[in-house]
Design a protein around this motif. Structure first.
Motif, PDB file in Angstrom:
ATOM      1  N   UNK A 195     -32.811 106.248  20.220  1.00 25.00           N
ATOM      2  CA  UNK A 195     -32.072 105.529  19.175  1.00 25.00           C
ATOM      3  C   UNK A 195     -32.119 106.297  17.857  1.00 25.00           C
TER       4      UNK A 195
ATOM      5  N   UNK B 106     -34.043 102.791  14.342  1.00 26.75           N
ATOM      6  CA  UNK B 106     -33.070 101.797  14.798  1.00 26.75           C
ATOM      7  C   UNK B 106     -33.566 101.237  16.128  1.00 26.75           C
ATOM      8  N   UNK B 107     -33.481  99.924  16.283  1.00 28.40           N
ATOM      9  CA  UNK B 107     -33.737  99.358  17.616  1.00 28.40           C
ATOM     10  C   UNK B 107     -32.550  99.728  18.499  1.00 28.40           C
ATOM     11  N   UNK B 108     -32.711  99.545  19.796  1.00 31.86           N
ATOM     12  CA  UNK B 108     -31.565  99.788  20.684  1.00 31.86           C
ATOM     13  C   UNK B 108     -30.382  98.907  20.271  1.00 31.86           C
TER      14      UNK B 108
ATOM     15  N   UNK C 268     -46.259  99.333  11.154  1.00 29.48           N
ATOM     16  CA  UNK C 268     -46.033  99.778  12.524  1.00 29.48           C
ATOM     17  C   UNK C 268     -44.703  99.222  13.034  1.00 29.48           C
ATOM     18  N   UNK C 269     -44.181  99.877  14.041  1.00 31.35           N
ATOM     19  CA  UNK C 269     -42.847  99.529  14.532  1.00 31.35           C
ATOM     20  C   UNK C 269     -42.803  98.083  15.043  1.00 31.35           C
ATOM     21  N   UNK C 270     -43.814  97.711  15.836  1.00 30.66           N
ATOM     22  CA  UNK C 270     -43.811  96.366  16.409  1.00 30.66           C
ATOM     23  C   UNK C 270     -43.884  95.299  15.321  1.00 30.66           C
ATOM     24  N   UNK C 271     -44.712  95.531  14.319  1.00 35.89           N
ATOM     25  CA  UNK C 271     -44.817  94.550  13.233  1.00 35.89           C
ATOM     26  C   UNK C 271     -43.493  94.424  12.480  1.00 35.89           C
TER      27      UNK C 271
ATOM     28  N   UNK D 264     -40.410 106.453   8.232  1.00 33.22           N
ATOM     29  CA  UNK D 264     -39.549 106.813   9.372  1.00 33.22           C
ATOM     30  C   UNK D 264     -38.671 105.604   9.634  1.00 33.22           C
TER      31      UNK D 264
ATOM     32  N   UNK E 253     -43.130 102.550   8.602  1.00 28.88           N
ATOM     33  CA  UNK E 253     -41.963 102.396   9.489  1.00 28.88           C
ATOM     34  C   UNK E 253     -40.944 101.494   8.804  1.00 28.88           C
TER      35      UNK E 253
ATOM     36  N   UNK F 214     -44.890 111.788  13.058  1.00 34.44           N
ATOM     37  CA  UNK F 214     -45.979 110.983  12.481  1.00 34.44           C
ATOM     38  C   UNK F 214     -46.504 111.774  11.298  1.00 34.44           C
TER      39      UNK F 214
ATOM     40  N   UNK G  67     -44.820 115.998  21.266  1.00 34.04           N
ATOM     41  CA  UNK G  67     -43.905 115.442  20.257  1.00 34.04           C
ATOM     42  C   UNK G  67     -42.827 116.462  19.905  1.00 34.04           C
TER      43      UNK G  67
ATOM     44  N   UNK H  77     -37.937 110.836  16.682  1.00 32.33           N
ATOM     45  CA  UNK H  77     -38.673 109.593  16.875  1.00 32.33           C
ATOM     46  C   UNK H  77     -40.184 109.821  16.972  1.00 32.33           C
ATOM     47  N   UNK H  78     -40.592 111.028  17.291  1.00 33.34           N
ATOM     48  CA  UNK H  78     -42.022 111.310  17.506  1.00 33.34           C
ATOM     49  C   UNK H  78     -42.775 111.680  16.226  1.00 33.34           C
TER      50      UNK H  78
ATOM     51  N   UNK I  15     -40.531  95.076  13.698  1.00 31.77           N
ATOM     52  CA  UNK I  15     -39.575  94.411  14.596  1.00 31.77           C
ATOM     53  C   UNK I  15     -39.746  92.890  14.560  1.00 31.77           C
TER      54      UNK I  15
END
Lengths: 752, 154
Positions: free
Chosen positions: A383, A460-462, A289-292, A457, A229, A223, A216, A220-221, A294
């Motif tokens: 990003x 930004x998405x791409x 979490x990031x996926x949630x 944290x 997030x 934690x 890391x 972005x790494x 998003x």
């Protein structure tokens, strides 16, 4: 011998005694959890029991291991290796006993921690060497005191102090405890370039092992315990702002904690030059979490409304400046017609030598060509992101950004806390290229953390990254050359402008080499946010200018390199005007070197070669680029490059950067383009925005440096701008067609 | 949400996530292996490349539910001591600039060499074309792949 008064960087020598026995310079460090592979490997070998701080840039362990704090943020130019090399050179320590740690943001200790403008090494050239030389002198003084011998008789080399007459010898680690208590010397002597043992010799990237093993390192790494997030939703078009949000559906999604709105600036806050931000009012969504986050972001129901036109005063590097932001939704087609209309009218005259009007009136032939280039997105692989933990009156931040000091006042104002209460770590940036000089996303992260009262944290998405850009502006330039009946060049006229800034450098070559010269500029206001992109303005002007000079040389029947050298000879021997900003000798030097190394021949019909040279960021770069067409597609076979950036601190790393700049330039010349329709960026990810990939990269790149002992000048940017001209000129040779509008290659299928 | 038992870098991991969650985010957010990078989320940049069995795949497009018993290798597990021939070659050529894409590049390169120990330039370009390097280190990447190919025990 360079003697320097140490008061230059005196504050760097202020010691904080509570820190003298090791650990971190500041109590807080997010990066502490990101210990490098280098540190791990060193730990296996031996770590000191005690550290002694010599100054803010270095501490010495009782076993002779040295930790060097590298002050500027790293974004890939490898200053985390080359800056510590400067310290280690003057300290005279064995490089393998050096550990590198990233300094946090701390203006008093580390000065202007600025990564950009190719100024890193040149700005740190003396202060970092001084930090090493001072510590070395203190170690010598400590040995003299301990051994009761004159300090002039003591040598210090490779981490060992010696007194020949008495055969006394000690490692730096043995003398560090005494040395650290001594007064900082008033004056230090720096080495001559010829005496360097480490600098100018290639050293491997100190972070390479961490990179290739996936440690890391990046923002972005990060934690942290309890960290949430956050993502933002910004207006879909420039010219729009937030009206209202219904976050209920999003909040009901799994893992979502909150939906909040934030306002990046307090009313009436006077912005600095890097506070650029087209979307200061945003919706933020926070979850586990990031996926949630998003997924939930798609459920936000946001209403946007048009902005109203406004003016604002920006306190930038060059003083206060008023800019006008118009209302409305802008489109590329409109920009193009606006630019062409202004290009046809007189602009603001910035420089005039001789009598260009008369020269053009009397000309036998006039060559007129117009060049243009689109907006570009930076598209860093990492990003935008930032970590923030705001608790009451304090803020802990970790931000992969280029200019920490310039965003601190904004963060303090927006949070309503004192500047002194902000601690900031500077994780590695996954690319920057100018984009991460504009740290609005750090303000956003801090405000979100404050609102949700948790460490967060911001990611930004791409798509967020590409459509909330601080873009390279779109530019236009018209060049005119006048010739007499003998095809002598009698006048040159450049008129350049852009949306919303002019790219013109009125005092650059070929100004100074032509009796009758005129430079004009114009601008068109816009609400699309723009900013620095690797070699701002130069990255367009070099291409236009060098492609035009190629046509001028052709018109005159001259060899492309010899023609430029003839102009430079004139600029040196009998310069026109007094404000020419380049050194004609050094400029000619890179052209001569690239001519030799590329085995350039006049009227060479065996290859399709383009030459180009440019001066920016106090350095000189020239390229000869060979290209062929395969199935209607240009293939760059080889690029030979010559650079004069003074002393090259870490030659292989500088070579890597030049190779990257060349590849980056070819990619942007071929494909780089962002267009707008009614304020909406027409590309939002790499399926639409074509980036250079391995199959389009040059098959071979051959980089050469002019060898001299001039203090280092810029390196990250200078090799980039001339690539565009070299590509254009080689494309002409390969296709018989001149290319005036970037991007040069369109309609390609994008392969993912 | 559902429990998934995953074999990652030779260890068993159990995660309780939505079945559509891409492996990229399972790795980064849940297992805290952050060497695998987020770059685009749509399999266009290659920063998230991992090995599924012996194949290089884009983990941003690999739902956790599709993994099953297959073994996943990330950059952290490519070699025990960071000395896989491809990693060694990357160090020898000193490839990285910013470094963000390099884990993905290395995972694509090591999968290529596993199935084709002596790739031609064209084969290298074809295998690596899905990995973007914004810093433009492609010439060094290619050189490092050739260096690794010429070393033993790829």
């Amino acid at each position: 011998m360079t003697k320097l008064k140490t008061h230059m960087g005196r504050r760097a020598f202020i010691k904080n005694t509570s820190l003298a026995s090791g650990g971190l310079v500041l109590g807080f460090s997010i990066l502490n959890s990101c210990k490098s592979e280098q540190a791990k490997e060193m730990a296996v070998r031996e770590m000191p029991k005690e550290w002694f701080e010599m100054n803010s840039y270095l501490k010495i362990g009782d076993n002779g291991v040295v930790t060097i704090y590298t002050p500027n943020p790293e974004f890939g130019q490898n200053i985390r290796t080359s800056m510590p090399m400067l310290v280690a050179e003057e300290l005279d320590v064995d490089w393998k006993n050096v550990l590198v740690e990233q300094a946090p943001y701390h203006a008093d200790k580390y000065g202007f921690q600025f990564t950009g403008g190719s100024r890193g090494i040149s700005a740190r050239w003396e202060p970092l060497r001084m930090a090493g030389a001072t510590a070395r002198q203190m170690l010598i003084a400590a040995a003299a005191e301990t051994w009761q011998v004159p300090k002039e008789e003591i040598t210090a080399e490779a981490g060992v102090l010696q007194h020949a007459a008495t055969k006394k010898s000690a490692g730096y680690g043995e003398m560090a405890s005494v040395a650290a208590t001594l007064t900082v010397p008033e004056e230090v002597q720096l080495k001559e370039v010829k005496d360097f043992k480490l600098v100018s010799r290639s050293q491997k990237n100190v972070d390479a092992k961490s990179i290739v093993t996936g440690r890391p390192l990046f923002g972005m790494d990060i934690q942290e315990e309890g960290m949430l997030i956050a993502m933002i939703e910004h207006p879909p078009a420039f010219g729009l702002t937030l009206k209202s949000v219904d976050g209920e559906a999003a909040k009901a999604m799994p893992g979502i904690k909150d939906v909040v709105t934030i306002k990046s600036f307090k009313d009436g806050y006077e912005k600095g030059g890097f506070d650029t931000n087209a979307f200061p009012e945003l919706v933020a969504i926070v979850g586990n979490s990031t996926w949630e986050v998003m997924q939930a972001k798609k459920k936000l129901k946001v209403e946007w409304q048009p902005i109203t036109a406004y003016s604002e005063t920006i306190a930038g590097f060059g003083g206060k400046q008023t800019i006008n932001i118009p209302a409305g939704l802008e489109s590329t087609t409109t920009h193009k017609s606006q630019m062409e209309a202004l290009a046809a009218k007189p602009g603001k005259v910035v420089r005039k030598d001789g009598n260009p009007e008369v020269a053009f009136k009397n000309a036998t032939t006039i060559l007129e060509r117009s060049y243009s280039a689109p907006f570009l997105a930076h598209n860093n692989m990492e990003p935008l992101n930032a970590f923030a933990h705001v608790a009451g009156e304090k803020a802990k931040i970790a931000a992969p950004i280029q200019i920490p000091s310039l965003i601190i006042p904004t963060i303090a104002s927006s949070l309503g806390i004192p500047k002194e209460n902000i601690e900031m770590d500077l994780p590695r940036m996954g690319g920057g290229f100018g984009r991460k000089a504009y740290a609005h996303f750090v303000v956003e992260a801090a405000l979100i953390s404050q609102k949700v009262n948790a460490p967060i944290k911001l990611v930004y998405s791409r798509e967020d990254d590409m459509t909330n850009g601080i873009y390279r502006p779109t530019y236009h330039a018209t060049y005119r050359a006048a010739f007499d009946e003998n095809k002598n060049l009698t006048a040159l006229h450049v008129k350049a402008g852009g949306v919303p800034e002019s790219p013109l450098f009125a005092n650059r070559f070929p100004a100074g080499a032509i009796d009758n010269y005129m430079a004009e500029e114009w601008t068109i206001d816009s609400n699309i946010s723009i900013g620095a992109f690797r070699a701002p303005r130069s990255n367009f002007m070099a291409g236009a200018e060098q492609a035009f000079l190629d046509e001028v040389a052709e018109t005159m029947g001259k060899d492309a390199i010899q023609f430029r050298l003839d102009l430079l000879k004139r600029a040196k021997e009998n310069p026109v005007g007094e404000r020419n900003d380049y050194d004609a000798d050094r400029y000619a030097g890179v052209l001569e070197l690239v001519r030799e190394k590329s085995a350039w021949k006049e009227n060479d019909t065996t290859k399709h070669r383009g030459v180009s040279a440019y001066f920016c960021h106090n350095s000189y770069a020239a390229h000869v680029l060979d290209l062929k067409m395969e199935n209607g597609k240009p293939v760059v076979e080889k690029v030979v490059c010559a650079i004069d950036c003074g002393v090259v601190v870490n030659p292989d790393a500088a070579t890597n950067m030049a190779e990257g700049a060349i590849t980056d330039g070819i990619g942007n010349a071929f494909y780089g383009e962002l267009t707008f329709q009614d304020g909406v960026p027409q590309k939002n990810n790499f399926h639409q925005y074509q980036m250079i990939r391995m199959n389009d990269a040059p098959k071979e790149i051959d980089v050469h440096f002019v060898q001299n002992e001039i203090d280092p000048t810029g390196m990250g940017e200078p090799p980039f701008p001339p690539v565009f001209g070299a590509v254009a000129n080689a494309l002409y040779k390969a296709t018989g067609q001149r290319h005036y509008e970037q991007p040069f290659v369109t309609g390609n299928q994008i392969v993912g | 949400m559902a429990i998934f038992n995953l074999n990652i870098n030779g260890s068993e991991h159990s995660v309780d996530v939505d079945s559509n969650t891409p492996m990229l985010w399972v790795l980064r957010d849940h297992i805290k292996l952050v060497g695998t990078k987020y770059g685009c989320g749509i399999a266009q940049c290659g920063a998230c490349t991992v090995h599924l069995g012996d194949n290089a795949v884009r983990s941003c497009q690999l739902p956790v539910s599709a993994v099953g018993e297959q073994k996943i290798t990330t950059i952290e597990g490519l070699s025990e001591h960071g000395d896989h021939p491809v990693q060694n070659a990357w160090l020898e050529i000193d490839v990285p600039q910013c470094g963000y894409c390099q884990a993905g590049q290395i995972m694509s390169a090591s999968a290529l060499l596993k199935r084709n120990p002596n790739p031609s330039d064209e084969e290298i370009e074809s295998a690596m074309n899905g990995n973007i390097c914004r810093c433009g280190t492609y010439t060094r990447i290619k050189k490092a792949i050739k260096t690794a190919a010429s070393s033993e025990n790829v």
